[in-house]
Design a protein around this motif. Structure first.
Motif, PDB file in Angstrom:
ATOM      1  N   ILE C 247       0.880  -1.171   0.000  1.00 40.73           N
ATOM      2  CA  ILE C 247       0.000   0.000   0.000  1.00 40.73           C
ATOM      3  C   ILE C 247       0.911   1.212   0.000  1.00 40.73           C
ATOM      4  O   ILE C 247       1.680   1.425   0.941  1.00 40.73           O
ATOM      5  CB  ILE C 247      -0.894   0.020   1.260  1.00 40.73           C
ATOM      6  N   GLU C 248       0.840   1.985  -1.061  1.00 38.87           N
ATOM      7  CA  GLU C 248       1.737   3.141  -1.130  1.00 38.87           C
ATOM      8  C   GLU C 248       1.254   4.250  -0.206  1.00 38.87           C
ATOM      9  O   GLU C 248       2.053   4.903   0.470  1.00 38.87           O
ATOM     10  CB  GLU C 248       1.804   3.665  -2.571  1.00 38.87           C
ATOM     11  N   ALA C 249      -0.055   4.478  -0.170  1.00 36.03           N
ATOM     12  CA  ALA C 249      -0.612   5.537   0.688  1.00 36.03           C
ATOM     13  C   ALA C 249      -2.085   5.280   0.895  1.00 36.03           C
ATOM     14  O   ALA C 249      -2.776   4.732   0.029  1.00 36.03           O
ATOM     15  CB  ALA C 249      -0.404   6.905   0.059  1.00 36.03           C
ATOM     16  N   GLY C 250      -2.563   5.706   2.051  1.00 37.99           N
ATOM     17  CA  GLY C 250      -3.978   5.635   2.355  1.00 37.99           C
ATOM     18  C   GLY C 250      -4.339   4.402   3.153  1.00 37.99           C
ATOM     19  O   GLY C 250      -3.454   3.638   3.534  1.00 37.99           O
ATOM     20  N   PRO C 251      -5.630   4.222   3.419  1.00 37.58           N
ATOM     21  CA  PRO C 251      -6.738   5.079   3.020  1.00 37.58           C
ATOM     22  C   PRO C 251      -6.583   6.513   3.534  1.00 37.58           C
ATOM     23  O   PRO C 251      -6.129   6.731   4.650  1.00 37.58           O
ATOM     24  CB  PRO C 251      -7.952   4.411   3.677  1.00 37.58           C
ATOM     25  N   LEU C 252      -7.001   7.428   2.684  1.00 41.34           N
ATOM     26  CA  LEU C 252      -6.910   8.850   2.989  1.00 41.34           C
ATOM     27  C   LEU C 252      -7.984   9.571   2.180  1.00 41.34           C
ATOM     28  O   LEU C 252      -8.667   8.958   1.365  1.00 41.34           O
ATOM     29  CB  LEU C 252      -5.518   9.375   2.625  1.00 41.34           C
ATOM     30  N   LYS C 253      -8.117  10.860   2.433  1.00 43.14           N
ATOM     31  CA  LYS C 253      -9.065  11.663   1.660  1.00 43.14           C
ATOM     32  C   LYS C 253      -8.315  12.689   0.833  1.00 43.14           C
ATOM     33  O   LYS C 253      -7.559  13.503   1.377  1.00 43.14           O
ATOM     34  CB  LYS C 253     -10.066  12.361   2.578  1.00 43.14           C
ATOM     35  N   GLU C 294       1.335  26.031  -5.445  1.00 42.52           N
ATOM     36  CA  GLU C 294       2.437  25.093  -5.223  1.00 42.52           C
ATOM     37  C   GLU C 294       2.550  24.672  -3.761  1.00 42.52           C
ATOM     38  O   GLU C 294       2.734  23.507  -3.440  1.00 42.52           O
ATOM     39  CB  GLU C 294       3.752  25.753  -5.677  1.00 42.52           C
ATOM     40  N   GLU C 295       2.369  25.637  -2.866  1.00 42.35           N
ATOM     41  CA  GLU C 295       2.523  25.315  -1.443  1.00 42.35           C
ATOM     42  C   GLU C 295       1.297  24.584  -0.899  1.00 42.35           C
ATOM     43  O   GLU C 295       1.303  24.126   0.244  1.00 42.35           O
ATOM     44  CB  GLU C 295       2.817  26.590  -0.622  1.00 42.35           C
ATOM     45  N   GLU C 296       0.284  24.474  -1.715  1.00 42.36           N
ATOM     46  CA  GLU C 296      -0.907  23.753  -1.268  1.00 42.36           C
ATOM     47  C   GLU C 296      -0.977  22.341  -1.843  1.00 42.36           C
ATOM     48  O   GLU C 296      -1.971  21.645  -1.668  1.00 42.36           O
ATOM     49  CB  GLU C 296      -2.174  24.524  -1.696  1.00 42.36           C
ATOM     50  N   VAL C 297       0.072  21.922  -2.521  1.00 44.83           N
ATOM     51  CA  VAL C 297      -0.021  20.651  -3.247  1.00 44.83           C
ATOM     52  C   VAL C 297      -0.259  19.463  -2.316  1.00 44.83           C
ATOM     53  O   VAL C 297      -1.028  18.563  -2.633  1.00 44.83           O
ATOM     54  CB  VAL C 297       1.223  20.414  -4.136  1.00 44.83           C
ATOM     55  N   GLU C 298       0.358  19.505  -1.156  1.00 47.13           N
ATOM     56  CA  GLU C 298       0.168  18.378  -0.237  1.00 47.13           C
ATOM     57  C   GLU C 298      -1.294  18.276   0.181  1.00 47.13           C
ATOM     58  O   GLU C 298      -1.869  17.194   0.215  1.00 47.13           O
ATOM     59  CB  GLU C 298       1.074  18.526   0.991  1.00 47.13           C
ATOM     60  N   ARG C 299      -1.890  19.401   0.470  1.00 42.01           N
ATOM     61  CA  ARG C 299      -3.310  19.422   0.839  1.00 42.01           C
ATOM     62  C   ARG C 299      -4.195  19.022  -0.343  1.00 42.01           C
ATOM     63  O   ARG C 299      -5.251  18.398  -0.164  1.00 42.01           O
ATOM     64  CB  ARG C 299      -3.658  20.837   1.332  1.00 42.01           C
ATOM     65  N   ALA C 300      -3.761  19.408  -1.547  1.00 39.63           N
ATOM     66  CA  ALA C 300      -4.540  19.066  -2.745  1.00 39.63           C
ATOM     67  C   ALA C 300      -4.617  17.552  -2.916  1.00 39.63           C
ATOM     68  O   ALA C 300      -5.650  17.003  -3.263  1.00 39.63           O
ATOM     69  CB  ALA C 300      -3.907  19.708  -3.979  1.00 39.63           C
ATOM     70  N   ILE C 301      -3.506  16.898  -2.671  1.00 41.97           N
ATOM     71  CA  ILE C 301      -3.489  15.445  -2.839  1.00 41.97           C
ATOM     72  C   ILE C 301      -4.088  14.772  -1.598  1.00 41.97           C
ATOM     73  O   ILE C 301      -4.855  13.827  -1.702  1.00 41.97           O
ATOM     74  CB  ILE C 301      -2.046  14.933  -3.085  1.00 41.97           C
ATOM     75  N   PRO C 307       0.772  11.363   5.151  1.00 42.52           N
ATOM     76  CA  PRO C 307       1.522  12.371   4.398  1.00 42.52           C
ATOM     77  C   PRO C 307       1.858  11.852   3.003  1.00 42.52           C
ATOM     78  O   PRO C 307       1.813  10.652   2.744  1.00 42.52           O
ATOM     79  CB  PRO C 307       2.782  12.580   5.231  1.00 42.52           C
ATOM     80  N   LEU C 308       2.188  12.775   2.111  1.00 42.77           N
ATOM     81  CA  LEU C 308       2.484  12.448   0.724  1.00 42.77           C
ATOM     82  C   LEU C 308       3.783  11.642   0.629  1.00 42.77           C
ATOM     83  O   LEU C 308       4.835  12.129   1.035  1.00 42.77           O
ATOM     84  CB  LEU C 308       2.640  13.760  -0.047  1.00 42.77           C
ATOM     85  N   PRO C 309       3.734  10.426   0.102  1.00 40.58           N
ATOM     86  CA  PRO C 309       4.996   9.678  -0.023  1.00 40.58           C
ATOM     87  C   PRO C 309       5.900  10.327  -1.068  1.00 40.58           C
ATOM     88  O   PRO C 309       5.431  10.828  -2.073  1.00 40.58           O
ATOM     89  CB  PRO C 309       4.546   8.287  -0.452  1.00 40.58           C
ATOM     90  N   GLU C 310       7.187  10.281  -0.790  1.00 40.43           N
ATOM     91  CA  GLU C 310       8.164  10.931  -1.672  1.00 40.43           C
ATOM     92  C   GLU C 310       8.072  10.448  -3.112  1.00 40.43           C
ATOM     93  O   GLU C 310       8.205  11.195  -4.061  1.00 40.43           O
ATOM     94  CB  GLU C 310       9.579  10.623  -1.172  1.00 40.43           C
ATOM     95  N   TYR C 315       7.396   7.930  -9.071  1.00 42.26           N
ATOM     96  CA  TYR C 315       7.203   6.553  -9.500  1.00 42.26           C
ATOM     97  C   TYR C 315       6.088   6.457 -10.534  1.00 42.26           C
ATOM     98  O   TYR C 315       4.978   6.949 -10.332  1.00 42.26           O
ATOM     99  CB  TYR C 315       6.858   5.667  -8.302  1.00 42.26           C
ATOM    100  N   GLY C 316       6.406   5.829 -11.642  1.00 43.23           N
ATOM    101  CA  GLY C 316       5.407   5.568 -12.671  1.00 43.23           C
ATOM    102  C   GLY C 316       5.876   4.357 -13.436  1.00 43.23           C
ATOM    103  O   GLY C 316       6.962   3.823 -13.188  1.00 43.23           O
TER     104      GLY C 316
END
Lengths: 326, 326, 326, 326
Positions: C247-253, C294-301, C307-310, C315-316
């Protein structure tokens, strides 16, 4: 000794039910509810939910009518077992020791005044999963199954009875069960009583049997398994509706116990309840039983959700008297 | 007597916390978590959740630093109280009787080896709601509040400690707590221990304090309240994020206890945990503690969800030593 | 004609992904996510979720590296198809018609400026279930599966790109996609853009590829399937954790879209997203795109949760350039 | 032009209902459902849910009987408005332009064949929240409220009618609505029809009025608001039951639309539906309406959950003919 009584019975260990349709009943418990088969012997299959720690929590035995086989309680210790057996023997409802069964050692059999067969035991076998079922979640005896909408553990059993008060008193006096909630009719008689030996509101309920005339005493109202998350009641409802399994009522929220729940008739004819959460838990050591009046019975059973189905107080298993030719 | 010990303490009755920002802390507990204020006296406000049956489950006292006031346990009976007090007096950690406080009668004070102040009591006042708060749900002391995302009851408390094993043994030996799960480091020392007096996995946890050097002993890691439904963690997360209250971690699922949960820092600085379900319950009277290894600690705390925040083992309250001028 | 453009593309029909581990990838999609196999041909297996109405929504093709095969869009009508093809041919990105594939008729192929292969089609085959899969829920093409934690339908696809704005403009200008939300860096360049052709916030997203140097253009960030109920993200998280799937991230909103979600890396290496609800829906025909700085990107995701994984922006698939020897 | 028709109406903008008990009705919508008041004028109060983007989605007007005021639809553009008005004027059901109301500009009024008053408009005012209600969740017009169990947005409206087919055809022919599902009786007449202008299964339903004889035509069956998460139906059910507000049915799952839902009678007498999720969404541009037979009507309304209440097809508002003395 008297102070210890209320702690001597620790938990519901397993329940045995009868079914005239073993294939269909097993499909229901295994493929739909996700129980795992741990053993077969004679006409019986032993099953457990994925968070049940012992060898089995449900024994399904083929018979010509559905109904209750027996209810098994685990004592708090070996000495607690001895204490309770000494009292049961004096009560006149003791039947004697059996050597055991698959999954547990010797057990003391007794009946309720109405004749529901029960046993009390201490020695149990713990379930050991296969290597591929081992889980990083170390407090769980196996991985969550990938089939059905899997229940997590056995929760409680509900017995129909000719006399709620008499059977309730037996369980309280001989085995230390505590009364948590009850419905009392205007004539003073009890319509239902919910008893527990833990913070759960009930491991055992008695309800007045209003349909037993042709079926005799000692009928089963339902056995219940636990999910812990209400969504699983919705998931199960989808599956059951699509597979033409009868949902008797729910998903709904009980007044008594506050649990999210639903009732299902398994293919063999027994009513099964599913609990979607733990309801409220009673930690108060001085709990005063909650009394619902006769006119509050509908609210007691259904806090919100579907109205009470008519058959609810009448349908139990067996439906007819079983004439055995053993 | 020894056999009774494990049943002598029945439940967590209430917790007192300190806050340097009483207005903001009260806004958090009342407007966001839906607790009801039942009394004020001196620098303290008494609160309870809507399914807490007693006068209060949380006492908030103004002080220059956040931290733990005291933890109050209710005994299983008056004689159980006497039994435990006799033992506590012998233990060297007994402090003596107090006359009581708002909401309860006389109580025996003692500390853990690390100095966390606790009390044991039997006499409690039950909460009586006003007429407009009476509810048809007769097993609930008042209506569900219409404000905030209301928690249902107090659940547990987690204390930071210089020596997990020593403090754990004290609670087990003197008060009958049972060890349910623990994390053991490769050197054999315990990093955390979860203890309970009921089927809950814990009413009390101790975790190794890794940040106490400037703060002294007896720090609070968190106090926890219970929802019963995981969605409420999501609802609360929305509200907190929109009101700029720090969510430290979660919603996530613990390994230990299997509970859905989240950690929040309330405006006064104390960590508060919210439980979204009951996790798994332990009914086995012969439970063998679950041991997580040092390398499994992350999984023990977080079964899935957010990674473990660095501050988790370091942040507690108070953060600095409090110099009192009483 | 111009007024019709925004309605000419109706929906995401299916996505093809590559996998170097077809067995494991199929186990993941079939046994864990509950997709049903509808056909096999050559190195490809065709699958659909139980509420996908067409022949397939996912085509899995064996190849030496994971990655995106193609994305298939269904037009609103045959004439809408013709209108869009006429424009695509003029755009310079048209590739030409193909005769079709299992499950659909002729389709017009084109690429994004970055080279992601897409097709537009009108003729589709509807899935016809077997008799035992017929359901009383007449708006569902088959029964809910009894295996895994079954997803309901395909939801969206997210492509990594060297130039968000250029690729976004292509989809908007040629195909009528509407910009719903985007993240704009302080230098004015777009970090991510979420586009849709329906009230969903996106069927297609572009995000700036920050890790493509060794992998070439046209990488896949993720393909997403939809549950509709957040609990299923928890259920899936249990299953994945117990089966050692990352699981890379989540569950989250999410902030963008407000959806409850989680990211998983399937055994073949592709990132898969699961949506636990529908998020918010955009019915306003005059919607002004939501701009996150730009400074809101973490909140956007991540509105709340992990927290946002690095690796999230790096990764793609594929991770390395594929040298084909077909 | 004909091809554009199906896209010309974009969304349900707002609904006006009448109430004889404005105080109680406002308490219900504001304190229980968490709607925010945005304006008052004359006998009307304007409200919106926290994810409704415009000035209001619900207008509550005092009158001697409950019932439907009007239904307001937003067109896809100004030219779409002109196109539809030209057709409505030819249809014989056009009433003419009004200058507007609080929250929107000029609107074209018309009625269904049964006389339900509707309007079509383009100019709307967007809601601007106060500074303390601004949120970091940039796609939401205000913070989630801290009171009640707050709904997120208006969802749909259901009208009782003397002739489902005739009213349905009017909405399809003049306004481009698409038929998604319907119940057809054995005599070929329609018992109910669910129509939409988006992937939602319906923004508008017509059901055969089986109780209108004393009430006249143009009755309201219900107006619906949306939660997005099924737990909120449970939360609301608790609150309503404790506050003695009638839950007519549910929480349950519809067959039609597959939505989790419940029906409530607000204190003024109007039926209100709450949607707990988005149900399934229709993206197929070539959707064939789902036809439920007369004998399937119970399953169409209730996939699982409570049985269909008798009053369901009979109760609507107003219940008696209103004699106005304006």
């Amino acid at each position: 000794m008297e102070e210890l009584k209320r702690f001597d019975v620790a938990q519901l260990a397993h329940v045995e039910i009868y079914t005239p349709k073993p294939e269909e009943t097993l499909w229901f418990f295994k493929d739909v509810l996700g129980l795992c088969e741990t053993a077969r012997e004679g006409q019986s299959v032993y099953l457990r939910a994925y968070e049940d720690f012992y060898h089995h929590s449900l024994k399904i035995t083929e018979r010509n009518e559905p109904g209750l086989g027996h209810i098994s309680w685990r004592s708090a210790s070996n000495s607690a077992l001895d204490r309770r057996v000494a009292e049961l023997q004096k009560s006149g409802y003791g039947k004697g020791w059996i050597d055991g069964d698959l999954g547990h050692g010797h057990a003391y059999q007794f009946t309720t005044p109405d004749g529901h067969l029960m046993e009390l035991l201490w020695d149990v076998d713990y379930y050991q999963c296969t290597d591929d079922q081992k889980t990083v979640l170390k407090n769980r005896p196996q991985k969550r199954p990938l089939n059905g909408v899997p229940v997590r553990r056995i929760d409680h059993v509900n017995c129909l009875t000719s006399d709620v008060t008499k059977n309730k008193n037996f369980m309280m006096n001989e085995l230390g069960f505590r009364l948590r909630e009850h419905v009392v009719r205007n004539d003073g008689s009890e319509l239902g009583a919910w008893l527990s030996i833990s913070p759960l509101v009930h491991e055992l309920a008695f309800m007045k049997d209003q349909g037993f005339s042709e079926s005799g005493l000692g009928r089963l109202h339902h056995v219940a398994f636990w999910y812990g998350f209400p969504q699983h009641l919705n998931d199960l409802s989808e599956v059951l509706t699509e597979h033409d399994i009868k949902i008797e009522a729910g998903p709904l929220k009980h007044g008594v116990s506050q649990a999210m729940c639903m009732y299902v008739i398994e293919p063999g004819g027994n009513r099964v309840e599913l609990f979607g959460d733990s309801g409220y838990l009673i930690f108060d050591p001085d709990w005063k039983p909650v009394t619902w009046k006769e006119e509050e019975v509908e609210r007691a059973i259904i806090f919100y959700g579907a109205p009470l189905p008519e058959e609810y107080f009448k349908y139990g298993t067996p439906q007819k008297i079983v004439v055995e030719n053993k």
